[in-house]
Design an enzyme around this catalytic site. Structure first.
Site, PDB file in Angstrom:
ATOM      1  N   ASP A  18      -9.028  -5.528  -5.100  1.00  0.00           N
ATOM      2  CA  ASP A  18      -8.617  -4.453  -4.187  1.00  0.00           C
ATOM      3  C   ASP A  18      -9.616  -3.292  -4.256  1.00  0.00           C
ATOM      4  O   ASP A  18      -9.930  -2.794  -5.337  1.00  0.00           O
ATOM      5  CB  ASP A  18      -7.213  -3.969  -4.570  1.00  0.00           C
ATOM      6  CG  ASP A  18      -6.539  -3.175  -3.459  1.00  0.00           C
ATOM      7  OD1 ASP A  18      -7.223  -2.369  -2.797  1.00  0.00           O
ATOM      8  OD2 ASP A  18      -5.327  -3.349  -3.267  1.00  0.00           O
ATOM      9  N   HIS A  38      -7.831  -5.491  -0.179  1.00  0.00           N
ATOM     10  CA  HIS A  38      -6.702  -4.728   0.382  1.00  0.00           C
ATOM     11  C   HIS A  38      -6.379  -5.273   1.769  1.00  0.00           C
ATOM     12  O   HIS A  38      -6.618  -4.623   2.789  1.00  0.00           O
ATOM     13  CB  HIS A  38      -7.041  -3.244   0.439  1.00  0.00           C
ATOM     14  CG  HIS A  38      -5.836  -2.358   0.472  1.00  0.00           C
ATOM     15  ND1 HIS A  38      -5.027  -2.157  -0.623  1.00  0.00           N
ATOM     16  CD2 HIS A  38      -5.286  -1.614   1.482  1.00  0.00           C
ATOM     17  CE1 HIS A  38      -4.040  -1.334  -0.310  1.00  0.00           C
ATOM     18  NE2 HIS A  38      -4.173  -0.994   0.962  1.00  0.00           N
ATOM     19  N   ASP A  72     -18.482 -16.471 -11.127  1.00  0.00           N
ATOM     20  CA  ASP A  72     -17.689 -17.356 -10.272  1.00  0.00           C
ATOM     21  C   ASP A  72     -17.137 -18.559 -11.031  1.00  0.00           C
ATOM     22  O   ASP A  72     -15.981 -18.950 -10.853  1.00  0.00           O
ATOM     23  CB  ASP A  72     -18.550 -17.822  -9.091  1.00  0.00           C
ATOM     24  CG  ASP A  72     -17.780 -18.702  -8.111  1.00  0.00           C
ATOM     25  OD1 ASP A  72     -16.543 -18.770  -8.217  1.00  0.00           O
ATOM     26  OD2 ASP A  72     -18.409 -19.317  -7.240  1.00  0.00           O
ATOM     27  N   ASP A 101     -15.899 -21.725  -6.527  1.00  0.00           N
ATOM     28  CA  ASP A 101     -15.121 -21.651  -5.289  1.00  0.00           C
ATOM     29  C   ASP A 101     -15.222 -20.302  -4.589  1.00  0.00           C
ATOM     30  O   ASP A 101     -14.464 -20.021  -3.663  1.00  0.00           O
ATOM     31  CB  ASP A 101     -13.648 -21.966  -5.593  1.00  0.00           C
ATOM     32  CG  ASP A 101     -13.054 -21.040  -6.657  1.00  0.00           C
ATOM     33  OD1 ASP A 101     -13.797 -20.191  -7.187  1.00  0.00           O
ATOM     34  OD2 ASP A 101     -11.853 -21.176  -6.961  1.00  0.00           O
ATOM     35  N   SER A 138       0.844  -1.188   0.000  1.00  0.00           N
ATOM     36  CA  SER A 138       0.000   0.000   0.000  1.00  0.00           C
ATOM     37  C   SER A 138       0.888   1.250   0.000  1.00  0.00           C
ATOM     38  O   SER A 138       1.627   1.468  -0.953  1.00  0.00           O
ATOM     39  CB  SER A 138      -0.973  -0.019   1.177  1.00  0.00           C
ATOM     40  OG  SER A 138      -1.982   0.948   1.010  1.00  0.00           O
ATOM     41  N   ASP A 161     -13.865 -19.617 -14.381  1.00  0.00           N
ATOM     42  CA  ASP A 161     -12.551 -20.259 -14.309  1.00  0.00           C
ATOM     43  C   ASP A 161     -12.650 -21.770 -14.116  1.00  0.00           C
ATOM     44  O   ASP A 161     -11.645 -22.438 -13.869  1.00  0.00           O
ATOM     45  CB  ASP A 161     -11.722 -19.654 -13.180  1.00  0.00           C
ATOM     46  CG  ASP A 161     -12.407 -19.798 -11.818  1.00  0.00           C
ATOM     47  OD1 ASP A 161     -13.514 -20.370 -11.752  1.00  0.00           O
ATOM     48  OD2 ASP A 161     -11.825 -19.337 -10.821  1.00  0.00           O
TER      49      ASP A 161
END
Length: 560
Positions: A452, A490, A278, A285, A210, A281
């Site tokens: 983030d 974050h 979701d 999960d 950060s 991919d």
């Protein structure tokens, strides 16, 4: 307080010890630059370092010198100590301007030194001494100190928690926060390391996330000769940009009628994104790994969120749909900020967030949680981005603690435009010229979450792509690894990675072993222990369709 007069008893005692030290070094008093030249000297015991004075000439930046205030051996058997035997030094680097706080630092010198050192970065607006006794960001394995590294950190030149920006009224403190504290503490630590061990480190590293990530890029850009490798995670590269965007988001929520989003609506948005993306991919999960594939579904997701429209306009249904004003707030976050003027290094924009690709803005650092605007912006009540942006305008830009950022015109700042430019040059890390660091063979590892909610991952990706455009992909690959982590926010998220980034960096620097795909262990409470590959950007983890879904071996790194 800055400086210290001749009547200060601590300084008198320190002066006596310094005189003894100078005699031991054999004629050092006749040549103060000797310390800056880093000549090898007889190693000193931990206790001998207490009260040592470092003259201004030993620090290659303007200071009033440095003082070691304490030097204490911490035994491996001490309660709570997991770092082995080490010497803990605490000290100050004196400010030059009256009224400017000193920089406070801590340096830890292990009894079994591996010949390397790590400087730790801070967080937020800093203000708290980073001790360097813990792990590097996202690497909760054995701390560097326990592995034999000398470690050090500081408070960047002011005291207070990481949310307090009132030091922005002091020019020297702002410059320290922006970049100079990094150099000052590095040089002071290097001089003390040499006095303790009789030699300087074989390799010097920097690690932070950060604000600490911004600091990592800062040392590459400003002090490339001082570091062999850097870990710079979730870097706040365009510091002014993220603060100004925070102001604009606050204006969308609090100045625009109907622009506020309740926590329930934010969860509603998150749930719709998860439902749509979701499994792109191959794995159900709770992680959206194929962010680009999800971006292709964005228009569909937004339509599923939109309130039905009647003749009188959009009709909200109790936290079950979004009005145009609410969608506009989210689209501001998604689109980021475009300025009609340039900040330092021609930065004219701040890239937006993956709002409709699985970012959870109900986190502690997300959007507002209060049903209405509070009189004093606060992280939880009014939202982290706005609260930080408001403080930035008050203390750094206008120097008026009573100023209300809701009325600040970001696109037409008038007499404050030059101030914004100066601040972006002082605090930002957007300089694309890293040619000296490349020429020296320096290495860089950056890890960031694609979800983030504080530092836009797309801003980090844009800087990375800018380096490729400037230097070519082959040269960038020779010095940098970028790992963008699905589901990671974050410091929180549905997947929180833990990986030995320092080990990967040290192997690259000292043995020439360039890291490729790494393995990360999830430390999120609900899914602790599952593993995933950390894929080099732009690749992402995709389930092969075979094997345990909680094991990295069941995934491959796929290109969007």
């Amino acid at each position: 307080m800055s400086g210290g007069g001749a009547q200060n008893p601590v300084r008198r005692k320190a002066g006596h010890r310094a005189a003894v030290l100078l005699a031991l070094l054999g004629g050092f008093a006749a040549s103060l630059p000797a310390l800056a030249q880093r000549t090898t000297a007889l190693p000193l015991h931990c206790a001998d370092l207490a009260g040592v004075l470092l003259p201004p000439a030993s620090i290659d930046a303007p200071t009033g010198g440095a003082l070691v205030q304490s030097a204490v051996m911490i035994a491996a058997t001490a309660v709570g100590n997991q770092d082995g035997d080490f010497c803990r030094l605490t000290g100050v680097i004196r400010a030059q301007t009256s009224g400017t706080p000193d920089i406070h630092f801590e340096l830890n010198l292990p009894s079994r030194w591996n010949g390397r050192a790590v400087q730790f970065g801070g967080g937020g607006y800093n203000g708290v001494v980073i001790t360097g006794t813990g792990p590097t960001p996202f690497s909760p394995d054995r701390a560097p100190l326990a592995r034999g590294y000398a470690t050090f950190g500081d408070d960047s030149g002011h005291r207070g928690d990481s949310s307090q920006a009132n030091f922005g009224l002091l020019d020297e403190a702002v410059t320290n926060f922006g970049y100079l504290h990094l150099k000052k503490v590095h040089d002071a630590a290097l001089a003390l390391i040499e006095q303790r061990y009789g030699r300087t480190p074989e390799h010097m590293y920097f690690a932070g996330g950060s604000t600490g990530g911004r600091e990592g890029y800062t040392v590459i850009q400003r002090y490339p000769d001082d570091y062999d490798g850097v870990i710079a995670n979730a870097p706040a590269l365009n510091f002014s940009g993220v603060r100004l965007l925070g102001v604009m988001v606050g204006q969308s929520e609090y100045r625009t009628p109907g622009g506020y989003l309740s926590p329930q609506l934010l969860e509603f948005v998150y749930a719709h994104a998860m439902q749509a993306c979701d499994t792109l991919d191959g794995a159900a999960d709770g992680i959206i790994s194929d962010v680009e594939g999800c971006r292709a579904k964005e228009a569909q997701i937004i339509e599923s969120l939109r309130c039905p429209t009647h003749e009188a306009g959009a009709v909200a249904v109790a936290d079950e749909c979004l009005t145009p004003a609410q969608l506009a707030t989210l689209e501001r976050l998604r689109d980021g900020m475009h300025l009609p003027y340039a900040l330092a290094w021609n930065a004219e924009r701040y890239r937006g967030y993956n709002v409709f690709q699985g970012v959870r803005f109900t986190s502690m650092l997300g959007l507002a949680h209060s049903p209405e605007r509070l009189p004093q912006p606060a992280f939880f009540g009014n939202g982290y981005l706005f609260a930080q942006g408001d403080a930035y305008i008050k203390y750094f830009v206008t120097h008026d603690p009573t100023f209300d950022a809701i009325g600040f015109d970001v696109t037409r700042p008038g007499r404050y435009q030059q101030r914004l430019y100066v601040l972006s040059a002082t605090i930002g890390a957007m300089n694309p010229d890293i040619s000296r660091y490349l020429a020296r063979g320096g290495k860089l590892i950056t890890l960031q979450g694609l979800a983030d909610e504080v530092i836009s991952p797309n801003q980090t990706i844009a800087y990375y792509n800018g380096l490729i455009a400037r230097y070519g992909e082959e040269r960038v690959d020779d010095f940098m690894r970028l790992y963008m982590v699905p589901g990671f926010q974050h410091g929180n998220g549905v997947f929180i990675p833990s990986a030995d980034l320092l080990g990967a960096l040290d192997g690259w620097v000292s043995r020439g072993i360039a890291p490729q795909t790494l393995i990360a262990t999830d430390i999120a409470q609900a899914s602790n222990g599952r593993t995933r590959p950390l894929c080099r950007y732009p690749a992402f983890p995709r389930y092969t369709g075979k094997g345990n879904i909680n094991r990295a071996s069941s995934f491959e790194c796929a290109t969007p």
